[in-house]
Design an enzyme around this catalytic site. Sequence first.
Site, PDB file in Angstrom:
ATOM      1  N   ARG A  41      47.884   3.663  95.404  1.00 20.41           N
ATOM      2  CA  ARG A  41      49.214   3.941  94.851  1.00 20.41           C
ATOM      3  C   ARG A  41      49.734   2.754  94.020  1.00 20.41           C
ATOM      4  O   ARG A  41      50.688   2.879  93.265  1.00 20.41           O
ATOM      5  CB  ARG A  41      50.198   4.293  95.980  1.00 20.41           C
ATOM      6  CG  ARG A  41      51.528   4.762  95.460  1.00 20.41           C
ATOM      7  CD  ARG A  41      52.479   5.424  96.468  1.00 20.41           C
ATOM      8  NE  ARG A  41      52.158   5.341  97.858  1.00 20.41           N
ATOM      9  CZ  ARG A  41      52.500   4.317  98.667  1.00 20.41           C
ATOM     10  NH1 ARG A  41      53.149   3.280  98.191  1.00 20.41           N
ATOM     11  NH2 ARG A  41      52.174   4.341  99.942  1.00 20.41           N
ATOM     12  N   TYR A  92      65.987  15.476  74.731  1.00 17.25           N
ATOM     13  CA  TYR A  92      65.102  16.467  75.358  1.00 17.25           C
ATOM     14  C   TYR A  92      65.842  17.075  76.542  1.00 17.25           C
ATOM     15  O   TYR A  92      66.428  16.356  77.350  1.00 17.25           O
ATOM     16  CB  TYR A  92      63.806  15.784  75.802  1.00 17.25           C
ATOM     17  CG  TYR A  92      63.011  16.612  76.764  1.00 17.25           C
ATOM     18  CD1 TYR A  92      62.543  17.870  76.404  1.00 17.25           C
ATOM     19  CD2 TYR A  92      62.742  16.146  78.044  1.00 17.25           C
ATOM     20  CE1 TYR A  92      61.833  18.648  77.300  1.00 17.25           C
ATOM     21  CE2 TYR A  92      62.023  16.913  78.949  1.00 17.25           C
ATOM     22  CZ  TYR A  92      61.581  18.163  78.573  1.00 17.25           C
ATOM     23  OH  TYR A  92      60.886  18.935  79.456  1.00 17.25           O
TER      24      TYR A  92
END
Length: 351
Positions: A41, A92
């Site tokens: 991770r 957006y």
Amino acid sequence: MRPATQAVHLGRPPHEPDQPLNTPITMASTYVAGGALEYGRYTNPTWTAFEDALGALEGGRCLAFASGLAAVGTLFDLVGNGEKVVAPRHSYNGSLMQLTDLELRARVKPVLVDITDTEAVAAACEDASLVWLESPTNPAMEIADIPAITEAAHGAGAYVVVDNTFATPILQQPLQWGADLVLHSATKYISGHSDVLMGAVITRDDELYDVLKGRRDLFGAIPGTFEAWLALRGLRTLALRVERAQTNAQELVRRLRERADVTEVRYPGFGGMVAMVLPSGEIADLVQHSTDLWVYATSLGGVESTLERRRRWKSEPGTIPEGLIRLSVGIEDVEDLWEDLVRALDAAAAR
Ligand SMILES: Cc1ncc(COP(=O)(O)O)c(C=O)c1O
């Protein structure tokens, strides 16, 4: 190295005997302890290769994310509780939806602006903590004066983010104009083949980089390894694809502007994105369903041309015309694109 060369050569293993030319796909959730990598991770060599290449193209240090919106969310999370965020009213729609959600939870105070009105934007920067820019905007195709707004934002002590998804680093490098952070939906031009979801943030500020890396480590908004490999493979041809899409777009814009049945053509003069406004939503719907080559699909920045009436999405601002079709111009032969578009426009006009 110039951008087209950087895109091809960076993020590769050293030129040494027996090294592969391409960075391998490292499938690993963990690494033998004691070194720099530790856990999947935190780091992955395939992400790092992608980040090295895109970071160099934008002129900073890059962090890859699971998607564009994962990166957007991580940047909005930089804003303190109740602080002000200035953003284009035609950002957006996913970024706008995140802002609305944060506002409803009293997390941030969004102030939406007409990004083409530099004076008004500069005035709105007062007391802001973050100034969000998108230029060109999606799908209104508006252009912001990034250097002037950045100066005003910095004067007010705010960070500046530029969503550079439409322009790509081939056409615009906002860090050179003083922006603090650049964001990409790497899903689009960076990957370029409509087969990957990924995001990226690039900065020259080491402190910001460390904060964002820490958040990514902790929240786990990380890309898949294969996605990073595909995105890097796509990035190799970014300059060629953008150049070809732009040449095609410029020619289509020239021809569309000669048609009386097209109310307006919005194009800032560069890039592969175009907005064509038709007289009504009904006509635009007919056109988007009448093409053979152009694919009726959302998203953009792929090698294949796509089109979509943006107001089909309830989340699209009401100031976007009902008849606006966003065209993502691909790298096909422009004559095939034109013939197909003309067929669809004529079919809609004949109904
Ligand atoms: C300009 C812009 N920014 C961000 C995003 C979000 O990216 P993603 O879909 O990869 O989450 C998009 C997606 O369409 C976009 O067009």
